[in-house]
Design an enzyme around this catalytic site. Structure first.
Site, PDB file in Angstrom:
ATOM      1  N   GLU A   1       9.859  18.305 -25.426  1.00 35.85           N
ATOM      2  CA  GLU A   1       9.168  18.612 -24.158  1.00 35.85           C
ATOM      3  C   GLU A   1       9.844  19.792 -23.443  1.00 35.85           C
ATOM      4  OE1 GLU A   1       6.369  16.908 -23.482  1.00 35.85           O
ATOM      5  OE2 GLU A   1       6.593  14.852 -24.265  1.00 35.85           O
TER       6      GLU A   1
ATOM      7  N   HIS B   1      -1.012  12.693 -29.850  1.00 35.54           N
ATOM      8  CA  HIS B   1      -1.487  11.325 -29.601  1.00 35.54           C
ATOM      9  C   HIS B   1      -2.212  10.754 -30.823  1.00 35.54           C
ATOM     10  CE1 HIS B   1      -1.387  12.005 -24.972  1.00 35.54           C
ATOM     11  NE2 HIS B   1      -0.255  11.506 -25.408  1.00 35.54           N
TER      12      HIS B   1
ATOM     13  N   ARG C   1       0.818  -1.226   0.000  1.00 31.85           N
ATOM     14  CA  ARG C   1       0.000   0.000   0.000  1.00 31.85           C
ATOM     15  C   ARG C   1       0.850   1.274   0.000  1.00 31.85           C
ATOM     16  NH1 ARG C   1      -3.033  -3.227   3.537  1.00 31.85           N
ATOM     17  NH2 ARG C   1      -4.782  -4.163   2.441  1.00 31.85           N
TER      18      ARG C   1
ATOM     19  N   ASN D   1      -0.064  19.359 -21.398  1.00 29.90           N
ATOM     20  CA  ASN D   1      -0.523  18.551 -22.530  1.00 29.90           C
ATOM     21  C   ASN D   1      -0.479  19.311 -23.850  1.00 29.90           C
ATOM     22  OD1 ASN D   1      -1.066  16.338 -20.878  1.00 29.90           O
ATOM     23  ND2 ASN D   1      -3.072  17.159 -20.329  1.00 29.90           N
TER      24      ASN D   1
ATOM     25  N   GLU E   1      -3.942  17.446 -11.281  1.00 28.16           N
ATOM     26  CA  GLU E   1      -4.507  17.886 -12.562  1.00 28.16           C
ATOM     27  C   GLU E   1      -6.005  18.129 -12.478  1.00 28.16           C
ATOM     28  OE1 GLU E   1      -2.714  15.825 -15.874  1.00 28.16           O
ATOM     29  OE2 GLU E   1      -4.210  16.567 -17.269  1.00 28.16           O
TER      30      GLU E   1
ATOM     31  N   HIS F   1       7.213   9.367 -29.258  1.00 22.61           N
ATOM     32  CA  HIS F   1       6.333  10.315 -28.563  1.00 22.61           C
ATOM     33  C   HIS F   1       6.744  11.783 -28.759  1.00 22.61           C
ATOM     34  CE1 HIS F   1       3.643  11.931 -25.547  1.00 22.61           C
ATOM     35  NE2 HIS F   1       4.683  12.504 -24.960  1.00 22.61           N
TER      36      HIS F   1
ATOM     37  N   ARG G   1      -2.107  21.987 -14.479  1.00 23.09           N
ATOM     38  CA  ARG G   1      -1.238  20.882 -14.914  1.00 23.09           C
ATOM     39  C   ARG G   1      -1.585  20.450 -16.341  1.00 23.09           C
ATOM     40  NH1 ARG G   1       1.204  15.844 -11.300  1.00 23.09           N
ATOM     41  NH2 ARG G   1       2.448  15.019 -13.028  1.00 23.09           N
TER      42      ARG G   1
ATOM     43  N   HIS H   1      -0.266  17.585 -27.192  1.00 27.11           N
ATOM     44  CA  HIS H   1      -0.444  16.148 -26.974  1.00 27.11           C
ATOM     45  C   HIS H   1      -1.735  15.585 -27.561  1.00 27.11           C
ATOM     46  CE1 HIS H   1       3.102  16.555 -24.555  1.00 27.11           C
ATOM     47  NE2 HIS H   1       3.086  15.285 -24.191  1.00 27.11           N
TER      48      HIS H   1
ATOM     49  N   LYS I   1       3.223  11.153 -11.492  1.00 29.19           N
ATOM     50  CA  LYS I   1       2.306  10.315 -12.278  1.00 29.19           C
ATOM     51  C   LYS I   1       3.005   8.993 -12.563  1.00 29.19           C
ATOM     52  CE  LYS I   1      -0.647  13.526 -14.828  1.00 29.19           C
ATOM     53  NZ  LYS I   1      -1.111  13.926 -16.171  1.00 29.19           N
TER      54      LYS I   1
ATOM     55  N   LYS J   1       8.271  22.469 -14.339  1.00 24.55           N
ATOM     56  CA  LYS J   1       7.354  21.369 -14.020  1.00 24.55           C
ATOM     57  C   LYS J   1       7.023  21.379 -12.528  1.00 24.55           C
ATOM     58  CE  LYS J   1       5.598  16.944 -14.720  1.00 24.55           C
ATOM     59  NZ  LYS J   1       5.605  15.707 -15.476  1.00 24.55           N
TER      60      LYS J   1
HETATM   61  N1  NAD Z   1       4.810  10.042 -15.634  1.00 21.64           N
HETATM   62  C1  NAD Z   1       4.774  11.084 -16.428  1.00 21.64           C
HETATM   63  O1  NAD Z   1       4.468  12.211 -16.019  1.00 21.64           O
HETATM   64  C2  NAD Z   1       5.148  10.886 -17.863  1.00 21.64           C
HETATM   65  C3  NAD Z   1       5.356  12.009 -18.679  1.00 21.64           C
HETATM   66  C4  NAD Z   1       5.757  11.794 -19.985  1.00 21.64           C
HETATM   67  C5  NAD Z   1       5.941  10.497 -20.460  1.00 21.64           C
HETATM   68  N2  NAD Z   1       5.727   9.433 -19.638  1.00 21.64           N
HETATM   69  C6  NAD Z   1       5.948   8.057 -20.097  1.00 21.64           C
HETATM   70  O2  NAD Z   1       7.336   7.910 -20.363  1.00 21.64           O
HETATM   71  C7  NAD Z   1       7.508   6.888 -21.325  1.00 21.64           C
HETATM   72  C8  NAD Z   1       8.501   7.357 -22.356  1.00 21.64           C
HETATM   73  O3  NAD Z   1       9.726   7.633 -21.721  1.00 21.64           O
HETATM   74  P1  NAD Z   1      11.095   7.685 -22.520  1.00 21.64           P
HETATM   75  O4  NAD Z   1      10.940   8.549 -23.702  1.00 21.64           O
HETATM   76  O5  NAD Z   1      12.148   7.983 -21.526  1.00 21.64           O
HETATM   77  O6  NAD Z   1      11.197   6.204 -23.116  1.00 21.64           O
HETATM   78  P2  NAD Z   1      11.940   4.864 -22.627  1.00 21.64           P
HETATM   79  O7  NAD Z   1      11.964   4.728 -21.169  1.00 21.64           O
HETATM   80  O8  NAD Z   1      11.328   3.775 -23.423  1.00 21.64           O
HETATM   81  O9  NAD Z   1      13.433   5.094 -23.144  1.00 21.64           O
HETATM   82  C9  NAD Z   1      13.663   5.264 -24.528  1.00 21.64           C
HETATM   83  C10 NAD Z   1      14.757   4.315 -25.007  1.00 21.64           C
HETATM   84  O10 NAD Z   1      16.027   4.760 -24.529  1.00 21.64           O
HETATM   85  C11 NAD Z   1      16.717   3.701 -23.870  1.00 21.64           C
HETATM   86  N3  NAD Z   1      17.559   4.373 -22.872  1.00 21.64           N
HETATM   87  C12 NAD Z   1      17.157   4.977 -21.731  1.00 21.64           C
HETATM   88  N4  NAD Z   1      18.181   5.641 -21.175  1.00 21.64           N
HETATM   89  C13 NAD Z   1      19.251   5.449 -21.972  1.00 21.64           C
HETATM   90  C14 NAD Z   1      20.593   5.893 -21.937  1.00 21.64           C
HETATM   91  N5  NAD Z   1      21.025   6.754 -20.997  1.00 21.64           N
HETATM   92  N6  NAD Z   1      21.435   5.469 -22.901  1.00 21.64           N
HETATM   93  C15 NAD Z   1      20.991   4.647 -23.914  1.00 21.64           C
HETATM   94  N7  NAD Z   1      19.726   4.222 -24.015  1.00 21.64           N
HETATM   95  C16 NAD Z   1      18.863   4.623 -23.050  1.00 21.64           C
HETATM   96  C17 NAD Z   1      15.646   2.784 -23.383  1.00 21.64           C
HETATM   97  O11 NAD Z   1      16.135   1.470 -23.240  1.00 21.64           O
HETATM   98  C18 NAD Z   1      14.626   2.878 -24.520  1.00 21.64           C
HETATM   99  O12 NAD Z   1      15.001   2.018 -25.561  1.00 21.64           O
HETATM  100  C19 NAD Z   1       6.143   6.584 -21.897  1.00 21.64           C
HETATM  101  O13 NAD Z   1       5.693   5.357 -21.394  1.00 21.64           O
HETATM  102  C20 NAD Z   1       5.275   7.714 -21.385  1.00 21.64           C
HETATM  103  O14 NAD Z   1       3.943   7.328 -21.183  1.00 21.64           O
HETATM  104  C21 NAD Z   1       5.338   9.611 -18.362  1.00 21.64           C
HETATM  105 ZN    ZN Z   2       4.775  14.142 -23.626  1.00 16.28          ZN
END
Ligand code: NAD
Ligand code: ZN
Length: 366
Positions: free
Chosen positions: A184, A252, A120, A245, A236, A266, A241, A248, A142, A226
């Site tokens: 971003e 999307h 929990r 978006n 949000e 993305h 917040r 987005h 998030k 942020k």
């Molecule tokens: N929680 C939030 O507020 C929030 C906000 C935006 C996005 N997200 C989520 O984040 C995710 C996308 O994140 P992302 O773009 O970091 O993608 P990701 O975590 O998939 O990383 C992208 C790629 O880079 C590789 N990688 C990571 N760090 C590396 C490094 N230092 N050197 C070499 N390779 C590396 C990973 O293995 C992957 O192949 C999505 O699932 C999205 O929904 C969440």
């Molecule tokens: Zn985004």
């Protein structure tokens, strides 16, 4: 070293940003670990950075164990969260213990969600390794996973207790991922900080080419933006917040049309989506055309798509709007859109007519 506080009362935490943060993590994590072993969940592609982190923990006398998670969105799943929780439980993780998430947004969202539901609510630390995770997903609490019905439909708000950001880890990140995360960064300038957009226009290319001082500055500025937004509207509910978006809703729809096969990632979809949101704002008589042109020009300069054609999207306006109808923000037949009165002047409009969006998209070059 720069430090930004995310001010959320009893859930407040620090985001520490600077070269050497990873190699010095052991000292910083000693009070967090409180003499207990640290469990680390790491993306399989950051083994080198994991070695830096564990060497630092060894030097600080902190016991640790790590779990490697396959790279990619598929790990953010029911199966993925079960695997992480079962591993943590098998290790005897207690409620007050900290789990460390080392990786991009996939690892941060997955581990944060596992921590939210394990016993929990256990604590966790974010050590983001992509630019997107460093400027966006690691801050704000998030967390969540994807299900058969769509992305991020199961999740929880769960704030980390510390975020450690080392820009040096970006040296191993593929250039395309770096540029996508940079979209971003630009977004924060476009939301409410025209001066920061000017800074991006002047420094973005050098930052992406490898200038670590500029990267640190951009990350710190983005995290501060942020943190401000999250502190004002953690869950949000206040419309603030939601400004994050920007781009987005259009983005999307482009991602859905591209099919999540890696052809449009993305941040690329967000860049194209932001350019579209600005041009839609111009077409609606809300925004000077020159501002939309400057935004598109900057994305082109740094190799990001500035619209449908550059994103490789040939679908009709009707088809793209159909994707929007499945957006999880759809409420009572309307979709909130982030529009702009200009650079740094983004606002939420709940009255946008999807027919007008369709006509606008049909008028965009393919
Ligand atoms: N929680 C939030 O507020 C929030 C906000 C935006 C996005 N997200 C989520 O984040 C995710 C996308 O994140 P992302 O773009 O970091 O993608 P990701 O975590 O998939 O990383 C992208 C790629 O880079 C590789 N990688 C990571 N760090 C590396 C490094 N230092 N050197 C070499 N390779 C590396 C990973 O293995 C992957 O192949 C999505 O699932 C999205 O929904 C969440
Ligand atoms: Zn985004």
């Amino acid at each position: 070293m720069k430090s930004v506080t995310v001010a959320l009362g009893s859930r407040s935490y620090e985001v520490e940003i600077g070269a050497g943060t990873l190699a010095g993590a052991g000292e910083r994590l000693r009070p967090v670990a409180r003499g207990r072993p640290l469990a680390i969940v790491a993306d399989e592609n950051v083994a080198g950075h994991l070695a830096t982190l564990t060497a630092s923990l060894d030097a600080a006398g902190i016991a640790h164990a790590s779990l490697s998670v396959p790279a990619g969105e598929a790990s953010k799943s029911w199966a993925g969260v079960a695997r992480v929780c079962d591993w943590l439980l098998a290790r005897g993780v207690e409620r007050g213990d900290h789990v460390v998430a080392l990786g991009g947004g996939v690892i941060g969202d997955l581990v944060g969600f596992a921590a939210a539901i394990l016993k929990r609510g256990t604590r966790f630390v974010q050590v983001p390794t992509t630019l997107l995770a460093q400027v966006d997903s690691s801050v704000g609490g998030k967390t969540g996973i994807n299900t058969a019905a769509g992305k991020n439909l199961v999740g929880a708000f769960h704030q980390p207790s510390l975020v450690l950001i080392d820009p040096a880890v970006l040296q191993t990140l593929p250039a395309r991922e770096l540029a996508a995360g940079y979209a971003e960064v630009v977004k924060y300038g476009l939301i409410d900080d025209a001066g920061f957009f000017d800074w991006c226009a002047a420094n973005g290319a050098a930052l992406l080419a490898g200038d670590e001082r500029l990267r640190t500055e951009a990350i710190a500025h983005s995290v501060a933006a942020k943190a401000r937004i999250v502190a004002a509207d953690e869950h949000e509910t206040g419309g603030i917040r939601a400004l994050l978006n920007l781009g987005h809703t259009f983005g999307h729809a482009l991602e859905a049309e591209a099919g999540f096969d890696g052809s449009l990632i993305h941040g690329e979809a967000v860049a194209a989506g932001i350019a579209l949101a600005f041009r839609f704002s111009v077409g609606s008589g809300l925004c000077p055309a020159d501002d939309a042109a400057r935004v598109a020009a900057h994305f082109r300069d740094v190799g990001l798509p500035d619209g449908l054609a550059a994103a490789g999207i040939t679908a009709s306006g009707a088809r793209l709007v159909e994707h929007m109808r499945h957006d999880k923000k759809m409420e009572g037949g309307t979709l909130p859109f982030l529009l702009a009165h200009g650079i740094g002047r983004t606002f939420l409009d709940r009255t946008v007519d999807l027919g007008a969006v369709e006509a606008f998209l049909d008028g965009e070059p393919r």
